[in-house]
Scaffold this motif. Structure first.
Motif, PDB file in Angstrom:
ATOM      1  N   LEU A 115      99.580  34.808  61.258  1.00 50.62           N
ATOM      2  CA  LEU A 115      98.988  33.887  60.293  1.00 50.62           C
ATOM      3  C   LEU A 115      98.032  34.614  59.358  1.00 50.62           C
ATOM      4  O   LEU A 115      98.117  34.471  58.120  1.00 50.62           O
ATOM      5  CB  LEU A 115      98.250  32.752  61.017  1.00 50.62           C
ATOM      6  CG  LEU A 115      97.474  31.784  60.114  1.00 50.62           C
ATOM      7  CD1 LEU A 115      98.411  31.078  59.136  1.00 50.62           C
ATOM      8  CD2 LEU A 115      96.680  30.768  60.934  1.00 50.62           C
ATOM      9  N   LEU A 116      97.124  35.403  59.925  1.00 49.25           N
ATOM     10  CA  LEU A 116      96.151  36.095  59.078  1.00 49.25           C
ATOM     11  C   LEU A 116      96.847  37.095  58.149  1.00 49.25           C
ATOM     12  O   LEU A 116      96.494  37.208  56.967  1.00 49.25           O
ATOM     13  CB  LEU A 116      95.106  36.807  59.935  1.00 49.25           C
ATOM     14  CG  LEU A 116      93.928  37.409  59.152  1.00 49.25           C
ATOM     15  CD1 LEU A 116      93.189  36.330  58.378  1.00 49.25           C
ATOM     16  CD2 LEU A 116      92.963  38.144  60.070  1.00 49.25           C
ATOM     17  N   LYS A 117      97.851  37.788  58.666  1.00 52.98           N
ATOM     18  CA  LYS A 117      98.576  38.741  57.830  1.00 52.98           C
ATOM     19  C   LYS A 117      99.292  38.027  56.691  1.00 52.98           C
ATOM     20  O   LYS A 117      99.294  38.505  55.544  1.00 52.98           O
ATOM     21  CB  LYS A 117      99.590  39.516  58.685  1.00 52.98           C
ATOM     22  CG  LYS A 117     100.207  40.708  57.972  1.00 52.98           C
ATOM     23  CD  LYS A 117     100.940  41.625  58.944  1.00 52.98           C
ATOM     24  CE  LYS A 117     101.445  42.876  58.228  1.00 52.98           C
ATOM     25  NZ  LYS A 117     102.046  43.839  59.171  1.00 52.98           N
ATOM     26  N   SER A 118      99.884  36.871  56.973  1.00 52.28           N
ATOM     27  CA  SER A 118     100.570  36.089  55.939  1.00 52.28           C
ATOM     28  C   SER A 118      99.602  35.608  54.868  1.00 52.28           C
ATOM     29  O   SER A 118      99.903  35.673  53.669  1.00 52.28           O
ATOM     30  CB  SER A 118     101.272  34.877  56.566  1.00 52.28           C
ATOM     31  OG  SER A 118     102.225  35.267  57.508  1.00 52.28           O
ATOM     32  N   VAL A 119      98.439  35.114  55.296  1.00 58.80           N
ATOM     33  CA  VAL A 119      97.447  34.599  54.350  1.00 58.80           C
ATOM     34  C   VAL A 119      96.932  35.733  53.462  1.00 58.80           C
ATOM     35  O   VAL A 119      96.747  35.554  52.246  1.00 58.80           O
ATOM     36  CB  VAL A 119      96.283  33.917  55.112  1.00 58.80           C
ATOM     37  CG1 VAL A 119      95.157  33.551  54.157  1.00 58.80           C
ATOM     38  CG2 VAL A 119      96.778  32.665  55.828  1.00 58.80           C
ATOM     39  N   ILE A 120      96.713  36.915  54.055  1.00 58.03           N
ATOM     40  CA  ILE A 120      96.250  38.071  53.276  1.00 58.03           C
ATOM     41  C   ILE A 120      97.296  38.470  52.242  1.00 58.03           C
ATOM     42  O   ILE A 120      96.983  38.713  51.070  1.00 58.03           O
ATOM     43  CB  ILE A 120      95.915  39.248  54.213  1.00 58.03           C
ATOM     44  CG1 ILE A 120      94.631  38.947  54.997  1.00 58.03           C
ATOM     45  CG2 ILE A 120      95.754  40.549  53.428  1.00 58.03           C
ATOM     46  CD1 ILE A 120      94.331  39.935  56.102  1.00 58.03           C
ATOM     47  N   TYR A 121      98.556  38.531  52.660  1.00 54.96           N
ATOM     48  CA  TYR A 121      99.636  38.871  51.731  1.00 54.96           C
ATOM     49  C   TYR A 121      99.742  37.848  50.599  1.00 54.96           C
ATOM     50  O   TYR A 121      99.888  38.210  49.429  1.00 54.96           O
ATOM     51  CB  TYR A 121     100.970  38.947  52.464  1.00 54.96           C
ATOM     52  CG  TYR A 121     101.346  40.330  52.909  1.00 54.96           C
ATOM     53  CD1 TYR A 121     101.215  41.421  52.059  1.00 54.96           C
ATOM     54  CD2 TYR A 121     101.865  40.558  54.181  1.00 54.96           C
ATOM     55  CE1 TYR A 121     101.573  42.696  52.464  1.00 54.96           C
ATOM     56  CE2 TYR A 121     102.231  41.828  54.596  1.00 54.96           C
ATOM     57  CZ  TYR A 121     102.078  42.891  53.728  1.00 54.96           C
ATOM     58  OH  TYR A 121     102.429  44.158  54.131  1.00 54.96           O
ATOM     59  N   MET A 122      99.677  36.570  50.970  1.00 54.70           N
ATOM     60  CA  MET A 122      99.829  35.523  49.953  1.00 54.70           C
ATOM     61  C   MET A 122      98.654  35.531  48.983  1.00 54.70           C
ATOM     62  O   MET A 122      98.839  35.364  47.768  1.00 54.70           O
ATOM     63  CB  MET A 122      99.957  34.155  50.629  1.00 54.70           C
ATOM     64  CG  MET A 122     100.318  33.030  49.661  1.00 54.70           C
ATOM     65  SD  MET A 122     101.932  33.248  48.878  1.00 54.70           S
ATOM     66  CE  MET A 122     103.008  32.617  50.165  1.00 54.70           C
ATOM     67  N   PHE A 123      97.447  35.747  49.500  1.00 53.63           N
ATOM     68  CA  PHE A 123      96.279  35.843  48.615  1.00 53.63           C
ATOM     69  C   PHE A 123      96.429  37.028  47.673  1.00 53.63           C
ATOM     70  O   PHE A 123      96.152  36.920  46.468  1.00 53.63           O
ATOM     71  CB  PHE A 123      94.995  35.986  49.439  1.00 53.63           C
ATOM     72  CG  PHE A 123      93.755  36.169  48.593  1.00 53.63           C
ATOM     73  CD1 PHE A 123      93.103  35.075  48.052  1.00 53.63           C
ATOM     74  CD2 PHE A 123      93.259  37.438  48.323  1.00 53.63           C
ATOM     75  CE1 PHE A 123      91.965  35.239  47.267  1.00 53.63           C
ATOM     76  CE2 PHE A 123      92.131  37.616  47.533  1.00 53.63           C
ATOM     77  CZ  PHE A 123      91.483  36.515  47.005  1.00 53.63           C
ATOM     78  N   GLY A 124      96.872  38.180  48.223  1.00 54.74           N
ATOM     79  CA  GLY A 124      97.071  39.357  47.388  1.00 54.74           C
ATOM     80  C   GLY A 124      98.090  39.097  46.285  1.00 54.74           C
ATOM     81  O   GLY A 124      97.910  39.531  45.136  1.00 54.74           O
ATOM     82  N   ALA A 125      99.166  38.372  46.619  1.00 53.44           N
ATOM     83  CA  ALA A 125     100.201  38.060  45.631  1.00 53.44           C
ATOM     84  C   ALA A 125      99.679  37.137  44.536  1.00 53.44           C
ATOM     85  O   ALA A 125      99.846  37.411  43.337  1.00 53.44           O
ATOM     86  CB  ALA A 125     101.400  37.417  46.331  1.00 53.44           C
TER      87      ALA A 125
END
Length: 361
Positions: free
Chosen positions: A277-287
């Motif tokens: 979850l945290l990795k997904s949120v970080i990726y999505m925020f970066g995008a």
């Protein structure tokens, strides 16, 4: 505006680098020597992190997607920079596919896949509305839980008597070949090269001067933790370790103390869901933050729902099964043609160009 503290940066970096490796394990093809491959990967990962943080220092106040236009110029740098947000969205789709396969095959066999992945995508969207500060607080919340579960797992494994040092031997039975195959390109890019997305967070940190130190420490500690988990699994399974798709999940199923403390696979799923979850949120925020900065939008919030839907569709359609998802898409396509260019080649070129321009000045 609230800034990210040094501790918060450590938590999100550490958990991001654990990622999905914490349940899939690392370097199964290296067999008993997987833990050696992880230690070498983390050492090389430190070098990669130093490249990224050096670029941050040479481009003060700028995020990842702003480095390229600043050094290559608008017409060359902007198209290159746009590739990163698009790839980050794809990576979120891959993690959703991991969730789809892992949860449906281990826990919720009869639950519709769209319900599992849809709920996960909804949680990602909810976290994104809070911005970088909420993501950082999520890291603060998850880190103690991960450490506690890891500690309990070690204690129970030793208490169960299923670990045997002889299973780790012989060390390097097949030489350096299998070890190097897991180190490059997968080992250095999967956890450590992917950390380039955190360059979207670094301008939000209160003390930019500490970013390099914190990120290097996180890299070393996450590498040691993954190597330890590999060692535990190998000490239990021996050479059979490489045959398991979810070795760390399977490892928890073997814990049995007095026929009372048993069936602790839920710990493994909890590991996986939190880090994923945290990795997904970080990726999505970066995008989304990257698209916002490149297009000069006032806010990225209008992009949250469409982007989460896109990643959800990708996660549901990119592969038919776990074998195609990992062994074909990941190893045959993603690593050589996406990860190596974006995580290693382009940053190296950018560092060279930036250094040359500053030297010329």
């Amino acid at each position: 505006m609230n800034k990210i503290t040094s501790y918060q940066l450590f938590t999100i970096t550490f958990i991001f680098q654990l990622g999905t490796t914490i349940i899939f394990g690392f370097g199964g093809t290296a067999g008993r020597d997987a833990w050696i491959g992880e230690l070498i990967s983390s050492a090389l990962g430190v070098v990669i992190i130093l490249v990224y943080t050096t670029l941050m220092g040479m481009n003060p106040g700028l995020s990842l997607v702003q480095w390229f236009p600043a050094q290559f110029g608008r017409w060359i740098g902007t198209p290159i920079a746009f590739v990163y947000p698009l790839v980050f969205l794809y990576f979120v789709g891959r993690i959703i596919a991991d969730i789809r396969d892992m949860v449906s095959t281990t826990l919720l066999n009869n639950t519709p896949l769209i319900l599992i992945t849809g709920l996960f995508a909804l949680i990602i969207a909810f976290c994104l509305y809070g911005g970088a500060q909420i993501i950082a607080r999520l890291g603060e919340l998850f880190l103690p839980i991960v450490i506690i579960i890891f500690s309990i797992e070690i204690i129970l494994l030793f208490g169960s008597g299923v670990m045997h040092i002889k299973n780790i031997q012989p060390v390097m039975e097949n030489g350096w070949g299998p070890i190097w195959n897991v180190v490059y390109p997968g080992g250095v890019t999967q956890s450590f090269g992917e950390a380039i997305v955190l360059a979207m967070f670094w301008p939000e940190v209160k003390t930019p001067s500490k970013v390099m130190k914190i990120t290097v420490i996180s890299t070393v500690l996450s590498g040691i933790m993954i190597a330890c988990l590999d060692l535990f699994a190998i000490s239990v399974f021996g050479g059979v370790f490489s045959r398991f798709l979810y070795p760390l999940y399977t490892l928890l199923s073997l814990i049995s103390i007095g026929k009372f403390i048993e069936n602790l696979q839920m710990f493994g799923v909890l590991y996986f869901l939190m880090t994923a979850l945290l990795k997904s949120v970080i990726y999505m925020f970066g995008a989304l933050k990257g698209i916002q900065q490149l297009t000069k939008m006032k806010s990225y919030r209008s992009l949250i729902i469409p982007s989460c839907l896109l990643s959800l569709i990708l996660g549901m359609t990119m592969s038919k099964n776990i074998t195609e998802h990992i062994y074909y898409h990941h190893f045959k396509i993603l690593l050589p043609y996406v990860s190596v260019p974006l995580h290693l080649v382009l940053p190296a070129i950018l560092l060279t160009v930036t250094w040359f321009r500053q030297f010329k000045k």
